[in-house]
Design a protein around this motif. Structure first.
Motif: not given
Length: 310
Positions: A64-69, A93-99, A114-117, A122-129
Motif C-alpha cells: 500500500l503506497h502512501p498516496w493511497y493510504v 511493495g510499494e510502501i513508504g512515506v511522502d512529504k 501503515v508503513l510500519q505495519q 516484510a520482516k516476519d515473512l523474510n522478504k524484501p520491501a
C-alpha cells in the motif's frame, strides 16, 4: 548480452497495461531478465498477480503506497497478507512515506503507521520491501531503526536521499535502487551519493511508465501509442518496430528533457540508467550490469522466488 533486472516498475499501470506483453518482449530482447512489478493499492494487486501468472519474467510485489493510504479499506492489511500468502514469489511493495507535493495532503502519522505495519510484515515473512520516500528520509530512517534491521533487505527505490544517510540505511539492510529520476540531481551531488553506496547494495530500475531518463532521444525506447509525444516522434514509433530505439532520428527534439512530463517510460530504458550510473561511478557499463544483476538476484532469492540463486 548483458543481463539486467529491473528492480522496480509498474507494468500494471493503466497507461501501459494493454501494451505490457510487447514492452516485456522489447526489454527482454535488450537483456532485461526480470521485472519487479509493484502494486500500490488494493485496486491493482489483482492486476499484478495476473501479470506474474502470465509472465515468468515478472516478480510480483504487493503493498500500500502512501498516496493511497486515505483510500484503504478496513480490511486492507488482511487482504495484503492473503495476497502474499497465496503468492510465494511475491515481495512487499510499494510502501513508504511522502512529504512531497502528492503526499503532503495525506495525514503523515497515518502514512507512518501503515508503513510500519508493512515493514513488520516484510520482516516476519523474510522478504524484501520496496520503499518510496519523498522528503521524509529522516522519518524513514528513524522508523527503520525502530523496526529493523532487515536481514532480507529493503529497497530504497529511486533513491534521491543524501550521501551522508547512505551508511545509516546500509547498516539496517538497505539496497539503493536508481532510476531516471537520478538525472534530476546535479551531477556532482549524484556522483557524491553514488560513490557512498556499497558495491553490493546497488540496484537499477526504471519505475516505468514513470521516470523517463533525460537521455538523448536516439538512445531511448518509447511506448507505442503514447499520445504525449510530439507528432513526428509518435508517427515514427507507430511506423517502426517498438523493439528499437529511435536511432538515426533527425528530430528538433534532441533529448528527453524537452519532452512532456507525461511521456511514458519504457522498461528497456534501464539501459540509459545503466549508462548514466556507470559514468558517475567511473566504471564500465558491463561491470555495473553484472554487479547490479548479482545484487538483485541475491536480494530476490527468497523462498518461493522466481530468481532463486543457482
Amino acid at each position: 548480452m548483458m543481463k539486467l533486472l529491473d528492480a522496480h516498475c509498474h507494468l500494471q499501470d493503466p497507461r501501459i497495461l494493454s501494451k505490457t506483453p510487447n514492452l516485456i518482449k522489447s526489454a527482454q530482447d535488450s537483456g532485461v531478465v526480470h521485472f519487479v512489478v509493484n502494486g500500490v493499492s488494493e485496486q491493482d494487486w489483482h492486476l499484478v498477480k495476473n501479470l506474474a501468472q502470465n509472465h515468468p519474467s515478472i516478480i510480483p510485489s504487493f503493498g500500500l503506497h502512501p498516496w493511497y493510504v486515505a483510500d484503504r479499506s478496513p480490511n486492507w492489511f488482511k487482504t495484503l497478507k492473503e495476497y502474499l500468502d497465496s503468492t510465494p514469489s511475491a515481495a512487499v511493495g510499494e510502501i513508504g512515506v511522502d512529504k512531497g507535493s502528492h503526499g503532503k495532503n495525506i495525514d503523515f502519522s497515518e502514512q507512518v503507521g501503515v508503513l510500519q505495519q508493512q515493514l513488520e510484515l516484510a520482516k516476519d515473512l523474510n522478504k524484501p520491501a520496496s520503499i518510496h520516500c519523498v522528503r521524509a528520509f529522516g522519518d524513514l530512517l528513524e522508523l527503520m531503526k525502530s523496526v529493523g534491521p532487515f536481514p532480507a533487505g529493503v529497497i530504497l527505490h529511486s533513491y534521491l536521499g543524501s550521501a551522508e544517510m547512505v551508511p545509516e540505511f546500509s547498516k539496517l539492510g538497505a539496497y539503493f535502487s536508481f532510476s531516471g529520476f537520478l538525472m534530476s540531481l546535479k551531477a556532482n551531488k549524484a556522483k557524491k551519493m553514488l560513490k557512498m553506496v556499497p558495491s553490493d547494495r546497488i540496484l537499477l530500475e526504471t519505475d516505468a511508465p514513470d521516470a523517463l531518463p533525460t537521455s538523448n532521444i536516439d538512445s531511448l525506447f518509447f511506448v507505442e501509442g503514447d499520445t504525449s509525444l510530439p507528432k513526428e516522434l509518435h508517427d515514427q514509433i507507430t511506423s517502426s518496430s517498438t523493439s528499437t530505439s529511435l536511432s538515426n532520428s533527425s528530430q528538433v527534439v534532441t533529448d528527453a528533457s524537452m519532452l512532456s512530463k507525461e511521456t511514458l517510460n519504457h522498461p528497456a530504458n534501464i539501459h540509459s540508467v545503466l549508462d548514466y550510473v556507470a559514468s558517475m561511478l567511473e566504471i564500465t557499463k558491463e561491470e555495473l550490469a553484472d554487479l547490479s544483476y548479482q545484487n538483485a538476484v541475491r536480494l530476490f532469492s527468497y523462498e518461493g522466488s522466481k530468481v532463486l540463486q543457482k
